[in-house]
Design an enzyme around this catalytic site. Structure first.
Site, short mmCIF file in Angstrom:
data_model
loop_
_atom_site.label_atom_id
_atom_site.label_comp_id
_atom_site.label_asym_id
_atom_site.label_seq_id
_atom_site.Cartn_x
_atom_site.Cartn_y
_atom_site.Cartn_z
N ASP A 193 -7.98 -5.08 3.37
CA ASP A 193 -7.79 -6.52 3.28
C ASP A 193 -8.96 -7.26 3.91
O ASP A 193 -8.96 -8.49 3.95
CB ASP A 193 -6.49 -6.93 3.97
N ASP A 249 -8.62 14.05 14.26
CA ASP A 249 -9.66 13.17 13.75
C ASP A 249 -10.17 13.75 12.43
O ASP A 249 -10.63 14.89 12.39
CB ASP A 249 -10.79 13.08 14.77
N GLU A 301 0.75 -2.80 2.74
CA GLU A 301 0.07 -3.44 1.62
C GLU A 301 0.89 -4.61 1.08
O GLU A 301 0.37 -5.70 0.82
CB GLU A 301 -0.17 -2.40 0.53
N LYS A 336 4.28 -0.46 2.54
CA LYS A 336 4.88 -1.65 3.15
C LYS A 336 3.80 -2.54 3.75
O LYS A 336 3.86 -3.76 3.69
CB LYS A 336 5.90 -1.25 4.22
N ASP A 341 -8.79 0.91 9.73
CA ASP A 341 -8.99 -0.19 10.68
C ASP A 341 -10.37 -0.81 10.48
O ASP A 341 -11.39 -0.11 10.54
CB ASP A 341 -8.87 0.35 12.11
#
Length: 521
Positions: free
Chosen positions: A153, A94, A193, A191, A117
């Site tokens: 995104d 982490d 992206e 990839k 995420d």
């Protein structure tokens, strides 16, 4: 809906590889790499393609990648060995725990965080990586004038990132005008992206530098990069030609060039578009580039022969189940070649990286070929591989949606219940059981388990809202809202609670009292 992202595990994970570091203390990085080149960190490298591309591009820089995906780490290490790279080290764990242990203050030249995420559900916000504490940690470890680059995104997550990063006094936004950049030409595309770009999704790029020695550094707007002179009077055709010419000259890779060619084809200049598509083919780096290029050529130019040759190249370069799956879909859509599609699905079935890919494959087989029997066999194989809550949960969801098999879905949801680790897991499960299976009694029991594991105000607030929406149990919901109010500590927690009270119970009076508490915090 994709599988929920895995969370960090406390289990020990060690790989016998000279590029894998198993340590919980500051390294002498100069001794580790044998030089004092700039030290650059990628947080959450996924399958490692960005890190590999950067290491190849910048041989005079040293790179460290931290991730908690064991599969991703093993894949990255294999790529490092295959390319004989000496300037990458890999760490498992982490980042919130590893960064303070591994790096001294001011030691990092650059930090990259690509597509963390977004955890889109409100109850999962606390799992997001980009929080004030992490921003502060990264800023402290950056050297003066050091940079941090982020990409997402998710627009809501981008706005949240901006809020936290802009509030950090050690960092300065490189785009003070709008906060985010629409493009990022100076770094390689992953990839992941490119898949967003090819699908037409918007990506938000954030860039910051550590203030200090370069406090007077101009941002892009001040340096004139964003302040372009006004266009002199031109006709629409002249203006379009100029824009397309500039875009073609500026394009850095196949992904950029294909976008230019697509726009040219849409504008009606297929001859120019074909020339740019040819350039795109020369720049194509992987199966994804070739696949989408072939698709565009078939759709925009109607040239199935050229597209077929590109699809063959894409097949030869495809790596893993997902790329074969995407390729099969494209060929089915544009060429209608069912035999070729079937062969590609067979290759996809033989090379899955994870359960998500098998779930996607089964759905694609059913939708594209209409072969329900084959799809069921793939789902059965997936069930045999499933071990974690998220895997059983998502498999059950897929089987219900694609096959409409309630009995099978119910068995899988039960396995998911047995594997659930926290309130959030059980809450999501209760919602599915109520909505998909219409089993209110079972859902009520799962909600009860979720309440027993609820911890903070957000847990109780989300639990109350979900329970009210699915079971219409106002009394239980009100009791949970009261607990949520008693546990709230931060302003945003009171705001979420007030919004939920109005949205679900319509209790504006109670919400007003809660908003007052938010103002006080």
């Amino acid at each position: 809906m994709g599988l929920m992202t895995a969370r960090p595990s406390s289990a020990k994970f060690v790989v016998e590889d000279p590029c894998f570091l198993d340590a919980d203390q500051c390294f002498d990085w100069q001794s580790q790499f044998g030089n004092n080149h700039p030290l650059k960190l990628e947080i959450g490298f996924g399958m490692g393609d960005f890190l590999i591309a950067m290491a190849l591009r910048e041989s005079q820089s040293n790179f460290v990648g931290i991730d908690f995906s064991q599969n991703g780490i093993q894949k990255l290490l294999a790529q490092i060995q295959a390319r004989k790279l000496k300037n990458i080290r890999v760490v498992y764990g982490d980042v919130r725990e590893k960064i303070p242990l591994l790096f001294q203050d001011g030691e990092l030249d650059t930090v990259y965080i690509n597509f963390p995420d977004p955890w889109p559900r409100k109850r999962h916000f606390k799992r997001r990586l980009i929080k004030p504490a992490v921003v502060k940690l990264v800023a402290i470890k950056l050297a003066p004038a050091g940079n941090i680059y982020l990409a997402t995104d998710s627009e809501p997550y981008a706005l949240e990132m901006l809020e936290y990063l802009n509030a950090e006094p050690l960092l300065q936004n490189m785009n003070r005008e709008s906060g985010c950049f629409a493009e990022r030409d100076h770094l390689p595309k992953t990839k992941y992206e490119k898949s967003f770009i090819y699908a037409g999704d918007k990506i938000h790029y954030l860039e910051y530098f550590r203030v200090g020695e370069n406090e007077g550094l101009l941002n892009r707007e001040e340096s004139g990069e964003l302040n372009q002179p006004e266009e002199k009077s031109m006709s629409n055709d002249e203006l379009l030609t100029k824009k397309f010419t500039e875009a073609e000259a500026k394009a850095q890779d196949a992904c950029d060039l294909k976008q230019v060619a697509d726009n040219l084809a849409d504008a009606g200049d297929k001859q120019w578009a074909e020339k740019v598509y040819r350039k795109t083919e020369d720049k194509a780096e992987d199966s994804l580039d070739l696949n989408w290029l072939a698709y565009s050529i078939c759709v925009a130019l109607g040239d199935k022969e050229w597209a077929g040759k590109l699809y063959k190249k894409a097949e030869d370069q495809a790596e893993g189940s997902l790329e074969f799956n995407w390729l099969a879909y494209s060929i089915s859509e544009t060429l209608g070649d069912k035999e070729w599609t079937k062969k590609l699905f067979q290759k996809a079935e033989s090379a899955p990286e994870n359960i998500r890919e098998l779930c996607d494959l089964a759905g694609s087989i059913i939708e594209t070929l209409g072969d329900r029997g084959w799809g069921i066999k793939v789902y059965q194989k997936t069930e045999g591989m499933a071990e974690e809550y998220s895997e059983f949960y998502e498999l059950a969801d897929n089987i219900y949606i694609k096959l409409g098999d309630k009995d099978w879905a119910k068995k899988l949801f039960k396995k998911a219940e047995d594997k659930a680790e926290d309130c959030s897991d059980l809450l999501s499960l209760a919602e599915r059981i109520s909505a998909k299976l219409d089993d209110k009694e079972w859902a009520r029991k799962v909600y009860g388990k979720a309440e027993s594991l609820a911890g903070d105000s957000g847990d109780f607030c989300e639990l109350a809202a979900s329970l009210f929406q699915n079971l219409r149990d106002e009394e239980w919901a009100m009791r949970l809202y009261k607990i949520a109010e008693s546990k709230a500590q931060e302003s945003y927690e009171f705001c979420w609670l007030a919004e939920s009270l109005v949205e679900n119970l319509g209790d504006k009076k109670w919400a007003e009292q809660v908003y007052k508490k938010a103002s006080a915090h």
